[in-house]
Design an enzyme around this catalytic site. Sequence first.
Site, PDB file in Angstrom:
ATOM      1  N   ARG A  56       0.080  24.145 -32.443  1.00 25.62           N
ATOM      2  CA  ARG A  56      -0.989  25.026 -32.939  1.00 25.62           C
ATOM      3  C   ARG A  56      -1.670  24.507 -34.190  1.00 25.62           C
ATOM      4  NH1 ARG A  56       1.484  30.982 -31.306  1.00 25.62           N
ATOM      5  NH2 ARG A  56       0.817  30.813 -29.130  1.00 25.62           N
ATOM      6  N   SER A  84      14.054  32.039 -36.678  1.00 20.03           N
ATOM      7  CA  SER A  84      13.526  32.333 -35.351  1.00 20.03           C
ATOM      8  C   SER A  84      14.169  33.589 -34.782  1.00 20.03           C
ATOM      9  CB  SER A  84      13.797  31.145 -34.409  1.00 20.03           C
ATOM     10  OG  SER A  84      13.676  31.554 -33.067  1.00 20.03           O
ATOM     11  N   ARG A 125       9.232  22.396 -25.220  1.00 24.66           N
ATOM     12  CA  ARG A 125       9.628  23.117 -26.434  1.00 24.66           C
ATOM     13  C   ARG A 125      11.113  22.914 -26.766  1.00 24.66           C
ATOM     14  NH1 ARG A 125       6.773  28.884 -26.328  1.00 24.66           N
ATOM     15  NH2 ARG A 125       7.592  28.892 -28.454  1.00 24.66           N
ATOM     16  N   LYS A 129       4.578  42.428 -26.550  1.00 20.94           N
ATOM     17  CA  LYS A 129       5.250  41.428 -25.705  1.00 20.94           C
ATOM     18  C   LYS A 129       6.718  41.290 -26.110  1.00 20.94           C
ATOM     19  CE  LYS A 129       3.616  37.040 -26.135  1.00 20.94           C
ATOM     20  NZ  LYS A 129       4.676  36.029 -26.136  1.00 20.94           N
ATOM     21  N   ASP A 149       2.787  34.456 -35.505  1.00 22.77           N
ATOM     22  CA  ASP A 149       1.868  34.577 -34.368  1.00 22.77           C
ATOM     23  C   ASP A 149       0.453  34.954 -34.789  1.00 22.77           C
ATOM     24  OD1 ASP A 149       3.868  33.873 -32.643  1.00 22.77           O
ATOM     25  OD2 ASP A 149       4.338  35.926 -32.033  1.00 22.77           O
ATOM     26  N   GLN A 164      13.827  34.497 -31.799  1.00 24.38           N
ATOM     27  CA  GLN A 164      14.318  34.173 -30.454  1.00 24.38           C
ATOM     28  C   GLN A 164      15.739  33.637 -30.533  1.00 24.38           C
ATOM     29  OE1 GLN A 164      11.416  31.602 -28.651  1.00 24.38           O
ATOM     30  NE2 GLN A 164       9.884  33.224 -28.519  1.00 24.38           N
ATOM     31  N   LYS A 201       5.070  25.732 -30.780  1.00 26.98           N
ATOM     32  CA  LYS A 201       4.699  26.928 -30.009  1.00 26.98           C
ATOM     33  C   LYS A 201       4.119  26.508 -28.651  1.00 26.98           C
ATOM     34  CE  LYS A 201       6.134  29.925 -32.969  1.00 26.98           C
ATOM     35  NZ  LYS A 201       7.308  30.750 -32.639  1.00 26.98           N
TER      36      LYS A 201
HETATM   37  C1  S3P Z   1       9.151  35.965 -30.628  1.00 28.73           C
HETATM   38  C2  S3P Z   1       9.468  35.312 -31.763  1.00 28.73           C
HETATM   39  C3  S3P Z   1       8.610  34.277 -32.347  1.00 28.73           C
HETATM   40  C4  S3P Z   1       7.186  34.374 -31.850  1.00 28.73           C
HETATM   41  C5  S3P Z   1       7.123  34.533 -30.376  1.00 28.73           C
HETATM   42  C6  S3P Z   1       7.874  35.773 -29.916  1.00 28.73           C
HETATM   43  C7  S3P Z   1      10.117  36.941 -30.097  1.00 28.73           C
HETATM   44  O1  S3P Z   1       9.143  33.010 -32.004  1.00 28.73           O
HETATM   45  O2  S3P Z   1       6.451  33.244 -32.242  1.00 28.73           O
HETATM   46  O3  S3P Z   1       5.769  34.664 -29.956  1.00 28.73           O
HETATM   47  O4  S3P Z   1       9.762  37.742 -29.199  1.00 28.73           O
HETATM   48  O5  S3P Z   1      11.265  36.928 -30.546  1.00 28.73           O
HETATM   49  P1  S3P Z   1      10.327  32.345 -32.856  1.00 28.73           P
HETATM   50  O6  S3P Z   1      11.367  33.372 -32.963  1.00 28.73           O
HETATM   51  O7  S3P Z   1      10.832  31.175 -32.085  1.00 28.73           O
HETATM   52  O8  S3P Z   1       9.672  31.957 -34.137  1.00 28.73           O
END
Ligand code: S3P
Length: 442
Positions: A359, A181, A138, A32, A329, A183, A355
Site C-alpha cells: 500500500r 496485529s 502475504r 468486516k 486500514d 489477526q 497488506k
Molecule cells: C484485521 C486486522 C488488521 C487489518 C485487517 C483486518 C482484523 O490486520 O489491517 O484489515 O480483522 O483483525 P493486522 O491485524 O494484520 O494488522
Amino acid sequence: MYIPRMRPAATPAVTISPGGPVHGRLRVPGDKSISHRYALLAALADGTSTIGNYAPGADCASTLQCLRALGVDIRLAPSGAGGGATVTIAGRGPGGLLPAAAALDAGNSGTTMRLLAGILAGHRFDSTITGDASLRRRPMRRIVEPLERMGGQIGTDAGRPPLGIRGAALRGATCEPPVASAQVKSAILLAGLHAEGVTQVVEPVATRDHTERALPAFGVEISCADGRVEIGGGQRPAAAALRVPGDLSSAAFWAAAAAAIPGSAVEVADVGLNPTRSAFLDLLRKMGADVTVEQAGVAAGEPFGTVRVRHGAPRALRIGAAEVPGVIDELPALAAAACLGTTLEVTGAAELRAKESDRIAVLAGGLRALGADIEERPDGFTVRPATLTGGVVDAAGDHRMAMAFAVAALGAGGPTTITGHEAVAVSYPDFFEALESLRQPA
Ligand code: S3P
C-alpha cells in the site's frame, strides 16, 4: 451458496468526473472484522447463532465458504439496505469442525486465513488453506511461530501460503508477537480456546479488540489488562443472536472526502465506534475537519452510532509508529484527503507493505499519477498539498486503493479513470453507487 455481489466483469474501469462537494446521509456495509469473528465463533458454539447485517463483501463470504467446507451448516437471508444478510449458523461446538474434502480457499482475506489457522491448529485432522495471488504473497510466520509454541504443526511455502495444518493437541502458552496485529492476536486466542491450560497474548501496541469483545458475547471468559489478554482452554462457546454495526473503515472514505472537499457534509448512521478503531476520527479532526460522533448504543460490547463530518480548513498532521495500528486500514483514506490540501507525514507504517497490495508503493504511484505530491519511504510517506489533475490509475487488485483513488479523484481538476475498481467487492460492493448518491444535488 453465498455469492458476493460483484460488478459485471464487462466493466473494465470506472471514470469519476471531478468537481463539487459530497453531501448526504448513508449507511455502510457491516463491519468486516466483526463479521469474520462472529461467523467463526458461531461455528464453534453449541447451538444455532444468528448474525444480522453480516458484511456483504467477498472477504466475509470467504469465511462462510471455508466454514461450509468444514461441515458447518450456514443459511443466509437478505436483511435490507446495505446488502448485508442475516446469517444463521448451526454451531458444531469447539473442536467440532470436520475435515474438508479439498484445500480451503480464503480468497483475498488475510483475516480468514490467519484466524482459521488458529482454529484448525487444534482440530485433529489435516487441512490446507490457500488464497488468491495477493494473499499467497502475504507473511504467515507471524502466526506460525506462536502456534508452533503451542504445539501446532503448520507448514508454509517459505513463510507464505498455502498453509498446511496438521491438527495437534495444543497447550497454552504466553506469546509476545513481534508485530502489532489483531489477526495474530486473534489466531492465538482462538487456538487457546482449543488448548489445554491458559494462553496469554502480550501486545507490543494495542490493536483492534473485536475478538476480546466477541468471545464474551459467546459466553467465553477472558481477562484483559495492561496489554495482556488471557484465555483458558476447554471453554464451550454458546450460540448467540448478534448484529454487526457498519464498518468504520468503509465510512472512512466518505469521512475523508467530506473533510477534504469544500462545501461537503456527510452523515454515516449505524457505524461501529469501537475505540480501537475510531482513532481515525480524531486524526481527521486534527487535520481540520469538523467531526461529531453520537453514540446510539452498545451491542455485544461494540459501541455504534452516527458520525458527521464537514469540511474544515486543512491542517498538517504527523502520524507515527504508536498510532499506526489504530488507523492501519484508514491510512489510504487519510492520504487521499491530505493530497487534496494539506501535509501528512506517516512513519512506522511498514506493515502497509504487507497488506492486500504494497500500500505504500501503490498509494504513492497512484496518487502521483493523479498529480499529487507524495514521497515514498520504506516505512511510510509524506504528502504535500498539490493541485490534482486526474488521470488513469490502477487499484492493483486492492479494495482500499480503489476507494482511496476515488476520493482523490473527487477533488481533481479533470476526470480520473480507475482500472481494477471491481476490487471494492472485497469489502464494499456498492461503493461506486454510494459515491454517486453523495454527489446528487441536495
Ligand atoms: C484485521 C486486522 C488488521 C487489518 C485487517 C483486518 C482484523 O490486520 O489491517 O484489515 O480483522 O483483525 P493486522 O491485524 O494484520 O494488522
